[in-house]
Scaffold this motif. Structure first.
Motif, PDB file in Angstrom:
ATOM      1  N   VAL A  22      25.053 -11.712   1.981  1.00  0.00           N
ATOM      2  CA  VAL A  22      24.596 -11.212   3.293  1.00  0.00           C
ATOM      3  C   VAL A  22      24.107  -9.776   3.256  1.00  0.00           C
ATOM      4  N   ASN A  23      23.973  -9.203   2.055  1.00  0.00           N
ATOM      5  CA  ASN A  23      23.583  -7.798   1.917  1.00  0.00           C
ATOM      6  C   ASN A  23      24.576  -6.852   2.598  1.00  0.00           C
ATOM      7  N   ALA A  24      25.863  -7.121   2.355  1.00  0.00           N
ATOM      8  CA  ALA A  24      26.910  -6.154   2.669  1.00  0.00           C
ATOM      9  C   ALA A  24      27.059  -5.306   1.410  1.00  0.00           C
ATOM     10  N   LEU A  25      26.702  -4.042   1.487  1.00  0.00           N
ATOM     11  CA  LEU A  25      26.554  -3.230   0.279  1.00  0.00           C
ATOM     12  C   LEU A  25      27.880  -2.623  -0.189  1.00  0.00           C
ATOM     13  N   PRO A  26      28.160  -2.721  -1.496  1.00  0.00           N
ATOM     14  CA  PRO A  26      29.291  -1.998  -2.071  1.00  0.00           C
ATOM     15  C   PRO A  26      28.936  -0.519  -2.182  1.00  0.00           C
ATOM     16  N   VAL A  27      29.917   0.285  -2.548  1.00  0.00           N
ATOM     17  CA  VAL A  27      29.691   1.730  -2.653  1.00  0.00           C
ATOM     18  C   VAL A  27      28.504   2.035  -3.559  1.00  0.00           C
ATOM     19  N   LYS A  28      28.478   1.419  -4.749  1.00  0.00           N
ATOM     20  CA  LYS A  28      27.383   1.690  -5.683  1.00  0.00           C
ATOM     21  C   LYS A  28      26.033   1.282  -5.114  1.00  0.00           C
ATOM     22  N   GLY A  29      26.034   0.275  -4.261  1.00  0.00           N
ATOM     23  CA  GLY A  29      24.796  -0.182  -3.672  1.00  0.00           C
ATOM     24  C   GLY A  29      24.176   0.836  -2.736  1.00  0.00           C
ATOM     25  N   TRP A  30      25.010   1.521  -1.953  1.00  0.00           N
ATOM     26  CA  TRP A  30      24.488   2.551  -1.048  1.00  0.00           C
ATOM     27  C   TRP A  30      23.871   3.698  -1.827  1.00  0.00           C
ATOM     28  N   TYR A  31      24.538   4.090  -2.902  1.00  0.00           N
ATOM     29  CA  TYR A  31      23.988   5.176  -3.722  1.00  0.00           C
ATOM     30  C   TYR A  31      22.709   4.750  -4.437  1.00  0.00           C
ATOM     31  N   ALA A  32      22.668   3.498  -4.885  1.00  0.00           N
ATOM     32  CA  ALA A  32      21.461   2.997  -5.556  1.00  0.00           C
ATOM     33  C   ALA A  32      20.283   2.975  -4.586  1.00  0.00           C
ATOM     34  N   LEU A  33      20.558   2.594  -3.354  1.00  0.00           N
ATOM     35  CA  LEU A  33      19.512   2.580  -2.338  1.00  0.00           C
ATOM     36  C   LEU A  33      19.006   3.997  -2.066  1.00  0.00           C
ATOM     37  N   ALA A  34      19.939   4.927  -1.930  1.00  0.00           N
ATOM     38  CA  ALA A  34      19.557   6.330  -1.698  1.00  0.00           C
ATOM     39  C   ALA A  34      18.691   6.846  -2.836  1.00  0.00           C
ATOM     40  N   ASP A  35      19.094   6.556  -4.065  1.00  0.00           N
ATOM     41  CA  ASP A  35      18.339   7.032  -5.229  1.00  0.00           C
ATOM     42  C   ASP A  35      16.928   6.447  -5.255  1.00  0.00           C
ATOM     43  N   ALA A  36      16.821   5.155  -4.926  1.00  0.00           N
ATOM     44  CA  ALA A  36      15.511   4.492  -4.969  1.00  0.00           C
ATOM     45  C   ALA A  36      14.559   5.062  -3.929  1.00  0.00           C
ATOM     46  N   VAL A  37      15.062   5.290  -2.718  1.00  0.00           N
ATOM     47  CA  VAL A  37      14.205   5.821  -1.656  1.00  0.00           C
ATOM     48  C   VAL A  37      13.784   7.253  -1.975  1.00  0.00           C
ATOM     49  N   ARG A  38      14.724   8.055  -2.447  1.00  0.00           N
ATOM     50  CA  ARG A  38      14.393   9.447  -2.784  1.00  0.00           C
ATOM     51  C   ARG A  38      13.379   9.502  -3.930  1.00  0.00           C
ATOM     52  N   ALA A  39      13.562   8.658  -4.938  1.00  0.00           N
ATOM     53  CA  ALA A  39      12.637   8.649  -6.074  1.00  0.00           C
ATOM     54  C   ALA A  39      11.235   8.242  -5.628  1.00  0.00           C
ATOM     55  N   ALA A  40      11.150   7.256  -4.749  1.00  0.00           N
ATOM     56  CA  ALA A  40       9.841   6.813  -4.260  1.00  0.00           C
ATOM     57  C   ALA A  40       9.166   7.931  -3.469  1.00  0.00           C
ATOM     58  N   GLY A  41       9.935   8.624  -2.652  1.00  0.00           N
ATOM     59  CA  GLY A  41       9.365   9.696  -1.853  1.00  0.00           C
ATOM     60  C   GLY A  41       8.893  10.877  -2.679  1.00  0.00           C
ATOM     61  N   ARG A  42       9.540  11.100  -3.818  1.00  0.00           N
ATOM     62  CA  ARG A  42       9.156  12.227  -4.688  1.00  0.00           C
ATOM     63  C   ARG A  42       7.909  11.928  -5.505  1.00  0.00           C
ATOM     64  N   ASP A  43       7.588  10.660  -5.667  1.00  0.00           N
ATOM     65  CA  ASP A  43       6.445  10.268  -6.491  1.00  0.00           C
ATOM     66  C   ASP A  43       5.154  10.725  -5.815  1.00  0.00           C
ATOM     67  N   PRO A  44       4.352  11.558  -6.450  1.00  0.00           N
ATOM     68  CA  PRO A  44       3.131  12.065  -5.814  1.00  0.00           C
ATOM     69  C   PRO A  44       2.096  10.989  -5.532  1.00  0.00           C
ATOM     70  N   GLU A  45       2.230   9.818  -6.183  1.00  0.00           N
ATOM     71  CA  GLU A  45       1.285   8.724  -5.952  1.00  0.00           C
ATOM     72  C   GLU A  45       1.661   7.879  -4.732  1.00  0.00           C
ATOM     73  N   VAL A  46       2.870   8.077  -4.210  1.00  0.00           N
ATOM     74  CA  VAL A  46       3.353   7.280  -3.079  1.00  0.00           C
ATOM     75  C   VAL A  46       3.094   8.020  -1.770  1.00  0.00           C
ATOM     76  N   ARG A  47       2.534   7.300  -0.799  1.00  0.00           N
ATOM     77  CA  ARG A  47       2.268   7.897   0.507  1.00  0.00           C
ATOM     78  C   ARG A  47       2.993   7.178   1.638  1.00  0.00           C
ATOM     79  N   CYS A  48       3.646   6.059   1.315  1.00  0.00           N
ATOM     80  CA  CYS A  48       4.477   5.353   2.290  1.00  0.00           C
ATOM     81  C   CYS A  48       5.456   4.465   1.541  1.00  0.00           C
ATOM     82  N   VAL A  49       6.666   4.349   2.066  1.00  0.00           N
ATOM     83  CA  VAL A  49       7.705   3.496   1.485  1.00  0.00           C
ATOM     84  C   VAL A  49       8.027   2.375   2.474  1.00  0.00           C
ATOM     85  N   VAL A  50       8.110   1.155   1.980  1.00  0.00           N
ATOM     86  CA  VAL A  50       8.561   0.019   2.787  1.00  0.00           C
ATOM     87  C   VAL A  50       9.947  -0.368   2.287  1.00  0.00           C
TER      88      VAL A  50
END
Length: 249
Positions: A22-50
Motif C-alpha cells: 500500500v506504499n506505507a513507507l519505512p524509515v529508509k523509504g522516506w529518506y530515499a524519497l527525499a534523496d531522489a527528489v533533491r537529486a532531481a532538483g539539483r540536476d541542471p538538465e531537470v526543469r520539472c519533477v513528477v
C-alpha cells in the motif's frame, strides 16, 4: 521495490515510489524519497519533477508495523525525521514538483502533495489524515494547503477523506482524469512547465517559496512535538495497538 528516478521527457524527472502492498513507507523509504527528489532538483538538465507511485495507492503514510516492532522510540524518531526530510525535499526542490496521485493519499501522502507545486489526480484518488486513528499527529500544515481552514479541522478531527473531485472544486487539484491517463496528464503538465527557461523556473520557485505565508518546515516540526508527547504519555501506543484489529477505525 523502493524509489527510482527516470527521464520520460526532456527536462522532466519522474520519481516513482513502490513499497507494496500500500506504499506505507519505512524509515529508509522516506529518506530515499527525499534523496531522489533533491537529486532531481539539483540536476541542471531537470526543469520539472513528477512524483508518483506504483501499486494500489499513492501513499499510506508511515509503516505502522515498523513502529510496532520497535519496543523503544528509534523507529518513531526515524519516521518523524524521515517524513520531515521528504516533505521538505518536495517543498524545497529547486524546480516545480507535480504530484500524480491515484488511489489513497493518506497521512504522509498529504505531506508530500501538500508541499507539491501542482497536483494531478486520478478519479479514484482520496485524500485524508487518519492520524487520530493511528496514534499520531501531524501534516495539518499540509492539509491546510489543500482545503479551507474549517474543512481542514473537520477532516482532521474525524479522520474522514475527500475525493479528487472535491479538491478540484477547492482549486488545489489541477486536473482529475481516469486512472489509466494519470501519468500522461501529469507528464503533459510537467512538459508545459519544463518548456520554460530553466534558470528562470528556479528563480520563480525560490520566489514563490519566499512569499509563502507559512514556514511549512517549522510548522510541521511543531506538530511533530505533539506526536512525541502522545508517545511519551502512552496515548499513542494505546491507539496504535488497535490498528488493524477487527472493529478498529
Amino acid at each position: 521495490m523502493g524509489v527510482c528516478t527516470s527521464r520520460p521527457a526532456p527536462g522532466v524527472a519522474l520519481v516513482t515510489v513502490d513499497f507494496p502492498p500500500v506504499n506505507a513507507l519505512p524509515v529508509k523509504g522516506w529518506y530515499a524519497l527525499a534523496d531522489a527528489v533533491r537529486a532531481a532538483g539539483r540536476d541542471p538538465e531537470v526543469r520539472c519533477v513528477v512524483l508518483t507511485a506504483e501499486g494500489r495507492g499513492f501513499n499510506a503514510g508511515v509503516d505502522i508495523k515498523e513502529l510496532q516492532r520497535d519496543p523503544g522510540h528509534t523507529s518513531l524518531i526515524g519516521a518523524n525525521s524521515g517524513c520531515a526530510e521528504a516533505f521538505a525535499a518536495v517543498y524545497e526542490c529547486e524546480v516545480p514538483v507535480v504530484a500524480a496521485v491515484a488511489g489513497h493519499c493518506l497521512g504522509g501522502g498529504i505531506g508530500l502533495v501538500g508541499n507539491a507545486d501542482a497536483i494531478v489526480a486520478a478519479e479514484d484518488a482520496v485524500f485524508g489524515l487518519p492520524e487520530l486513528d493511528r496514534g499520531a499527529l501531524g501534516a495539518a500544515t499540509h492539509l491546510a494547503r489543500l482545503v479551507p481552514q474549517h474543512l481542514m479541522r473537520t477532516l482532521y478531527f474525524t479522520s474522514r477523506t475527500v475525493t479528487a473531485a472535491e479538491l478540484h472544486a477547492h482549486g488545489s487539484v489541477w486536473r482529475v482524469v481516469p486512472r489509466p491517463g494519470l501519468l500522461d496528464a501529469a507528464l503533459g503538465l510537467a512538459g508545459e512547465i519544463a518548456a520554460k527557461d530553466g534558470s528562470l523556473l528556479r528563480l520563480a520557485k525560490a520566489a514563490l517559496n519566499g512569499i509563502d505565508p507559512v514556514d511549512v518546515r517549522r510548522s510541521y516540526r511543531f506538530e511533530q512535538g505533539f506526536t512525541f508527547e502522545a508517545n511519551l504519555s502512552g496515548v499513542a501506543d494505546r491507539v496504535r495497538d488497535t490498528f488493524g484489529k477487527e472493529g478498529s477505525p
